[in-house]
Design a protein around this motif. Sequence first.
Motif, short mmCIF file in Angstrom:
data_model
loop_
_atom_site.label_atom_id
_atom_site.label_comp_id
_atom_site.label_asym_id
_atom_site.label_seq_id
_atom_site.Cartn_x
_atom_site.Cartn_y
_atom_site.Cartn_z
N THR A 67 0.88 -1.21 0.48
CA THR A 67 0.01 -0.12 -0.29
C THR A 67 0.95 1.18 0.30
O THR A 67 0.35 2.20 -0.63
CB THR A 67 -1.05 -0.08 0.98
OG1 THR A 67 -0.08 0.23 2.71
CG2 THR A 67 -1.68 -1.47 1.09
N HIS A 68 1.79 1.10 0.60
CA HIS A 68 3.40 1.86 0.44
C HIS A 68 3.82 1.52 1.55
O HIS A 68 4.44 0.63 1.76
CB HIS A 68 2.31 3.49 1.21
CG HIS A 68 2.43 3.23 2.91
ND1 HIS A 68 1.56 2.35 3.73
CD2 HIS A 68 2.29 4.01 3.63
CE1 HIS A 68 1.25 2.31 5.00
NE2 HIS A 68 1.88 3.50 4.67
N TYR A 69 5.16 2.80 1.80
CA TYR A 69 6.71 2.61 2.21
C TYR A 69 6.72 2.39 3.38
O TYR A 69 8.12 3.01 4.16
CB TYR A 69 7.31 2.30 1.18
CG TYR A 69 7.97 2.08 -0.64
CD1 TYR A 69 6.42 0.79 -1.26
CD2 TYR A 69 6.95 2.55 -1.28
CE1 TYR A 69 6.61 0.92 -1.74
CE2 TYR A 69 6.63 2.78 -2.80
CZ TYR A 69 6.28 1.38 -3.00
OH TYR A 69 5.65 1.23 -4.17
N HIS A 70 6.14 2.85 4.29
CA HIS A 70 5.98 3.85 5.49
C HIS A 70 6.41 2.27 6.56
O HIS A 70 6.25 1.02 6.17
CB HIS A 70 4.87 4.03 6.45
CG HIS A 70 4.93 5.42 5.88
ND1 HIS A 70 3.62 6.10 6.48
CD2 HIS A 70 5.76 6.18 5.46
CE1 HIS A 70 3.55 7.10 5.80
NE2 HIS A 70 5.07 7.09 5.18
N TRP A 71 7.90 2.26 8.22
CA TRP A 71 8.28 0.59 7.80
C TRP A 71 7.46 -0.34 8.67
O TRP A 71 7.55 -1.04 8.89
CB TRP A 71 8.86 1.11 9.10
CG TRP A 71 10.57 2.11 9.13
CD1 TRP A 71 11.15 1.70 7.92
CD2 TRP A 71 10.75 2.42 9.68
NE1 TRP A 71 12.38 2.14 8.39
CE2 TRP A 71 12.88 2.40 9.32
CE3 TRP A 71 11.01 2.03 11.05
CZ2 TRP A 71 13.44 2.43 10.50
CZ3 TRP A 71 12.29 2.80 12.59
CH2 TRP A 71 14.34 2.77 11.83
N ASP A 72 6.22 0.60 9.09
CA ASP A 72 5.52 -0.93 9.88
C ASP A 72 4.62 -1.67 8.07
O ASP A 72 3.81 -2.29 9.09
CB ASP A 72 4.16 0.33 10.79
CG ASP A 72 4.07 1.11 9.97
OD1 ASP A 72 4.38 1.71 9.62
OD2 ASP A 72 2.41 1.02 10.31
N HIS A 73 5.11 -1.31 7.39
CA HIS A 73 4.41 -2.23 6.02
C HIS A 73 5.22 -2.72 5.21
O HIS A 73 5.57 -3.83 4.25
CB HIS A 73 3.98 -0.81 5.37
CG HIS A 73 2.30 -0.42 6.01
ND1 HIS A 73 1.39 -0.99 5.70
CD2 HIS A 73 2.51 0.60 6.86
CE1 HIS A 73 0.26 0.18 6.81
NE2 HIS A 73 1.64 0.83 7.81
N ILE A 74 6.52 -2.56 5.43
CA ILE A 74 7.85 -3.53 4.51
C ILE A 74 8.47 -3.59 5.84
O ILE A 74 9.48 -4.97 5.52
CB ILE A 74 9.00 -2.15 4.04
CG1 ILE A 74 9.60 -1.78 4.89
CG2 ILE A 74 7.97 -1.75 2.94
CD1 ILE A 74 10.69 -0.67 4.73
N ASN A 147 -5.51 9.37 1.80
CA ASN A 147 -4.79 10.59 2.10
C ASN A 147 -3.69 10.62 3.85
O ASN A 147 -4.50 9.65 4.33
CB ASN A 147 -6.19 11.60 2.86
CG ASN A 147 -7.08 11.76 1.87
OD1 ASN A 147 -6.68 12.10 0.77
ND2 ASN A 147 -8.21 12.17 2.12
N HIS A 148 -2.78 9.79 3.12
CA HIS A 148 -1.40 9.58 3.68
C HIS A 148 -0.26 11.16 3.81
O HIS A 148 -0.22 11.40 2.27
CB HIS A 148 -1.28 8.11 3.48
CG HIS A 148 -0.93 7.95 4.67
ND1 HIS A 148 -1.66 7.23 6.23
CD2 HIS A 148 0.72 6.49 5.71
CE1 HIS A 148 -0.33 7.13 6.60
NE2 HIS A 148 0.66 6.52 6.47
N PRO A 149 0.43 10.73 4.65
CA PRO A 149 1.66 11.55 4.13
C PRO A 149 2.78 10.73 3.30
O PRO A 149 3.03 12.35 2.26
CB PRO A 149 2.56 11.99 5.74
CG PRO A 149 1.72 11.31 6.54
CD PRO A 149 0.35 10.99 6.15
N THR A 168 -6.09 1.14 4.52
CA THR A 168 -5.19 0.84 5.94
C THR A 168 -4.25 1.93 5.50
O THR A 168 -3.80 2.95 4.43
CB THR A 168 -4.25 0.19 6.39
OG1 THR A 168 -3.66 0.28 7.29
CG2 THR A 168 -2.85 0.15 5.10
N ASP A 169 -3.97 3.22 6.97
CA ASP A 169 -3.60 4.13 6.74
C ASP A 169 -4.44 5.68 5.79
O ASP A 169 -3.49 5.83 4.42
CB ASP A 169 -2.19 4.12 5.67
CG ASP A 169 -1.06 3.45 6.92
OD1 ASP A 169 -1.76 2.18 7.46
OD2 ASP A 169 0.10 3.89 8.15
N ASN A 170 -5.08 5.66 6.26
CA ASN A 170 -6.27 6.84 5.60
C ASN A 170 -6.61 7.49 6.83
O ASN A 170 -7.27 7.21 7.11
CB ASN A 170 -7.22 6.07 4.92
CG ASN A 170 -7.87 7.02 4.16
OD1 ASN A 170 -6.76 8.34 3.04
ND2 ASN A 170 -9.16 6.71 4.05
ZN LIG Z 1 1.57 4.94 6.83
#
Ligand SMILES: [Zn+2]
Length: 273
Positions: A67-74, A147-149, A168-170
């Motif tokens: 979904t994206h590459y923030h730490w908690d997702h990779i 909508n996420h940073p 997630t993360d929205n």
């Molecule tokens: Zn995130």
Amino acid sequence: MVIRFYGTRGSVAVANKETKKYGGNTTCLYVESNSGDAIVIDAGTGIRELGSHLVENKKNIIHLIFTHYHWDHIQGFPFFAPIFLDKTEIYIYGHKKDVTAKKALIYQMTKPYFPATLSEIPSNIVFKELEDRMKIGDLLIETIINNHPDYTYGLKFTEKKNSFAFLTDNELFAKNNNTSYKEFVDFLRGVNFFIHDAQYVDEIYEQRVGWGHSTHGQVMKLAKDTGVKNIIFTHHDHTSTDRFIDKILKDLRSKHPNINIQAAADGRTIILK
Ligand SMILES: [Zn+2]
Ligand SMILES: [Zn+2]
């Protein structure tokens, strides 16, 4: 279609007796189509356990969507057992808005953060762009920008008459939004159920506006406006204990008796037939 949660915690993993019921692993969701296609969404710490399950079940072809590459997702990716088997074919899908999935994983698996690099992994990895609309086997996957940073995608899965969405993360009501609230309503209308970020309660959200997450109350509004009767909160805050989540559920269920409200829990399975 079978859906199983392997990680439901937001931002950082937790491990203590107060969070045993809902679990402490960061985001990882497994979807298996009726014809057996193995689809993994995000590689939070929950992907470690999923990896053992996929090896045991001899799943040699795996699709991994970020979904994206923030730490908690990779951060679970280097501990995903199938990548260390040369018979594994893994297709990795991610956006390439500011950074590609390949770069995000190379950055993570480099000294001094990790002893093995991505190029040393024996499995056959193929990187693909996450498209607005794509098919894996008989599963149709559609995306929406959250909508996420940093760029983040919400996903909708449809297989014959069954569908669900995972956002997630929205931050549903973000001021500087990529996607309007109405667009989320249109995207989710008609699904069997949706899983949505509900990291914060109202008092905390007031101090976290713009951080890219939603409240339980905002997700309830989304349920009402879409007419979806089954909803699941996810990306639980790392400070939320089981008792705290149970209390939120109890209060909301009494206020909204016609909506099936659940909180995602590591290890929970949903079967759509
Ligand atoms: Zn995130
Ligand atoms: Zn997150």
